[in-house]
Enzyme design. Structure first.
Site: not given
Length: 779
Positions: A682, A725
């Site tokens: 990611s 996140k």
């Protein structure tokens, strides 16, 4: 003699066959099994010539490929009478011992060993002394046979017919239980009289040993007769006690256990087993070790809950109040518990679900399970699985082992006292396996609703019904849970708390709890709301509230010291005096970077302790296109960096870069905090953005964070852990978040207070990322 003629020929050699743990005397005929390559080749060589082969014994039988130094020098020259190949590849040989012989020369023939021999012979002439020794030996051997009873009378008859004294000594020695070194010593003794003396001495010692064994056996027999007598008298005593109505002693104990078995509510097959074991217990003497083993087993069967159950409190409103009172936030988990209650109220029967509360440390997974038990009105039991490596920790040990006991599941059920508790399996991701078995495989039966109605514990042996138990498991890292085990659980993720939630938790739960533990009243300590916010922002950086609770505990300790050691009756903590209690601020709150920077981009990471930010740094130096990656990166992250670099090279023209720019620079990509392992795809768009920034000289906006996997064509692929996140980005003070378009659906999971403070940019291609992130381009 034929043997002399053969050995005197200089060119002639005899094949050598080493023996392991075995020795052949002259005139003996016996079978040997041969399997080693050298030995098989030696046999074949002997069969092709005169059937003669030299047998000698290895000094160490564990050596597979012996050399000259590993063999005794004296052995037996034998003749191969018969050879038969067995189905397993070995060869069975019938050999006849001819003469004692000593190795004169040793030859390595590559495929086998051969030796030149010196025949060791002595005349068998008899004199008076030899005759006396022979008679003594025969007499001793007859006495030995009578004591031993392992040698038949026919053997003695055969031996007594032998006329040669040396041969008789050899044959008798072959029937005695001697060590290999003793047998070899007899073989090496050439002098007939000396050999007879040695065998007489050995057989005399064996007679003494057998006499001693006989005396010991007689003592043991007397002891056994005494034990049987005690058993008979004990049985008489029990009969007398029964007639007198005396319930003391073991009789009363048996009656008490029988009554408890009847009242335990066991299934019929378990009750039958318990009564059978109790009957065994009654017959076994109390002094026997087996007596306590049987007693413990019966006690375990009685102590387990078989039918005892608590009645579920299906008042949904009350359950909701309890969950709200004990936990702030965690709406999804609370909703799942209330759904379970509602279904159970409608059906009046439901197998217990298996919930897995997954999230970082300190978010309240264990305390939430306790609150669920309270809201249901069920008993609560907790078992920690951290560090469990042995399968028998789950399934128990078999009763044949010393110190055997049931596994942790059965122990937990005994502790709960009911068949329908809330059973917390804490830290299920911390189990591991080794040579003692795989405990996670044993957990499959426990957590499978289709199987756990008949759970089998090795100690209890009888099946136990776990289908009414509500199992709740907790985990920090789902990745370390095996797939089959994870498939049996309903995963509920607890991402962590927002700043607002932490402040509420500190005020309503943590601070009152710590003040009570430190003996403080509300009038003695007051912490302003803005001070709690400062603690959250500048003294902790976590997904849970464990560090926050420790900081509050520190304030409480220092307050207690102030009140005890001075005249002050009240302490008020504000932003002005907070550093007196907690020291200097530990973290920086606000922008992840203080200013827009070239070659530095902020990515979002998901760790086992929650979401966090990740700085990607890129620097250029004159070189020849070398790409250096540092920061303890995993293989997947290294591949993401390579992909991002290839994408930037393919876009060189659009980015107004020289097409061969990579041939003039060495590019170094670094992720700070080099001691911390990092991996995952990611960070792809973050690396690409930092690369473009470094190559073009355009700074990356300090308020922008990003997450997304990049392809060679520049497409942005979805990622996991967006909620965690986003919370990490919010803690770091970022305001603009770039996410993959496919993750847009996950925005609903993010708390509203966080969504309102962040601006999300769903993107499909890396070009959109660069437009948003680079200063002077786009937004």
């Amino acid at each position: 003699m034929e043997v002399h003629n053969l050995t005197k020929k200089k060119e002639h050699t005899v094949p050598l066959l080493p023996l392991r743990g075995l020795l052949v005397y002259p005139t003996m005929v016996l079978h040997l099994d041969v399997g080693r390559d050298h030995s098989v080749q030696a046999l074949e060589e002997a069969m092709m010539n005169d059937h003669l082969i030299f047998l000698t014994t290895q000094k160490d039988e564990t050596i597979d490929e012996p050399v000259e130094d590993d063999l005794f020098q004296v052995g037996t020259l034998t003749k191969v009478k018969q050879m038969l190949k067995l189905p397993n590849g070995t060869i069975r040989v019938l050999v006849e011992g001819l003469d004692r012989a000593k190795i004169d020369k040793f030859y390595d023939m590559d495929r086998y060993y051969a030796v030149a021999l010196q025949i060791l012979q002595q005349s068998e002439e008899k004199d008076a002394e030899t005759e006396a020794l022979t008679r003594t030996l025969l007499d001793y051997f007859e006495q030995y046979i009578k004591l031993s009873k392992k040698i038949s009378a026919e053997t003695f008859a055969t031996v007594s017919d032998i006329e040669e004294p040396g041969r008789m000594a050899d044959i008798i020695a072959s029937h005695l239980p001697l060590k290999l070194s003793q047998k070899q010593s007899i073989l090496e003794t050439i002098d007939i009289k000396e050999r007879l003396n040695i065998v007489i001495q050995i057989i005399n010692n064996e007679k003494e040993v057998l006499n001693l064994e006989k005396r010991i056996g007689q003592r043991v027999k007397k002891s056994m007769e005494r034990t049987q007598k005690e058993y008979y008298l004990r049985e008489q005593m029990k009969a007398i006690q029964k007639e007198l109505g005396d319930k003391e002693g073991k009789t009363g104990e048996i009656a008490d256990l029988t009554e408890r078995i009847e009242e335990a509510g066991m299934p019929e097959h378990v009750k039958k087993t318990a009564l059978k074991e109790l009957d065994r217990y009654e017959k076994v003497p109390s002094s026997s070790a087996e007596s306590s083993v049987i007693r413990n087993y019966v006690e375990w069967l009685i102590a387990l809950p078989w039918t005892n159950a608590t009645e579920d409190d299906l008042n949904i409103t009350k359950a909701e109040q309890i969950l709200d009172r004990e936990h702030y936030g965690l709406e999804k988990v609370k909703e799942r518990v209330l759904e379970y209650l509602a279904v159970q109220k409608l059906t009046e029967s439901l197998r217990g679900p298996i919930l897995c509360l997954a999230g970082p440390p300190g978010v309240g997974k264990t305390s939430l399970a306790r609150s669920i038990a309270e809201s249901l009105g069920r008993n609560f039991v907790r078992v920690s699985l951290g560090g469990v490596r042995d399968e028998s920790e789950i399934r128990g040990h078999r009763r044949t082992y010393v110190g055997a006991m049931p596994g942790r599941i059965i122990q937990g059920m005994k502790k709960a006292g009911t068949i329908n508790p809330v059973f917390l399996l804490d830290e299920i991701d911390k189990m591991s396996n080794d040579f003692r078995g795989d405990p996670s495989a044993a957990m499959l039966e426990v957590l499978d609703p289709e199987q756990n109605h008949s759970f089998s514990d090795h100690y209890i042996e009888e099946t136990y019904d776990l289908s009414k138990v509500m199992f709740i498991t907790t985990a920090n890292d789902l990745g370390s849970i095996p797939g089959p085990l994870r498939d049996r659980m309903e995963i509920i993720s607890i991402a962590g708390y927002t700043e607002l939630e932490k402040i509420h938790i500190a005020k309503d739960h943590l601070l009152p709890k710590q003040m009570k533990e430190h003996g403080l009243t509300k009038g003695q300590l007051q912490i302003r709301d803005e001070s709690i916010q400062t603690i959250v922002r500048y003294y902790t950086r976590e997904a849970g509230v464990r560090s926050l609770e420790r900081e509050l505990a520190t304030i409480c300790r220092k307050t207690a010291k102030i009140i005890v050691s001075s005249d002050r009756k009240r302490v008020i903590v504000t932003d002005k005096n907070l550093e007196e209690f907690l020291g200097k601020k530990r973290f920086r709150y606000g922008q992840a970077e203080l200013e827009d920077q070239v070659g530095v981009a902020t990515g979002l990471a998901y760790t086992t302790v929650g979401g966090d930010t990740l700085q990607i740094e890129v620097s250029l130096s004159p070189g020849k296109g070398k790409l250096v990656l540092t920061g303890k990166l995993g293989d997947v992250m290294k591949e993401s960096a390579q992909t991002a670099f290839s994408f930037v090279r393919s876009k060189a023209k659009d980015l107004e870069l020289e097409e061969d720019f990579h041939e003039h620079y060495d590019i170094h990509i670094h992720v700070p905090e080099g001691a911390v392992p990092k991996d995952g795809p990611s960070a792809g768009i973050t690396i690409a953005t930092a690369l473009v920034s470094a190559l073009t000289g355009k700074a990356v906006r300090k308020e922008v964070g990003m997450t997304g996997e990049i392809t060679l064509r520049g497409r942005v692929l979805p990622i996991g852990g967006l909620k965690e996140k986003s919370l990490g980005a919010h803690r770091a003070g970022l305001t603009k978040i770039i996410i993959p378009k496919d993750n847009e659906k996950d925005l609903d999971d993010i708390p509203e207070s966080v969504r309102n403070d962040l601006e999300f940019f769903p993107v499909i291609h890396a070009d959109e990322v660069l437009n948003i992130a680079l200063a002077g381009d786009g937004k």
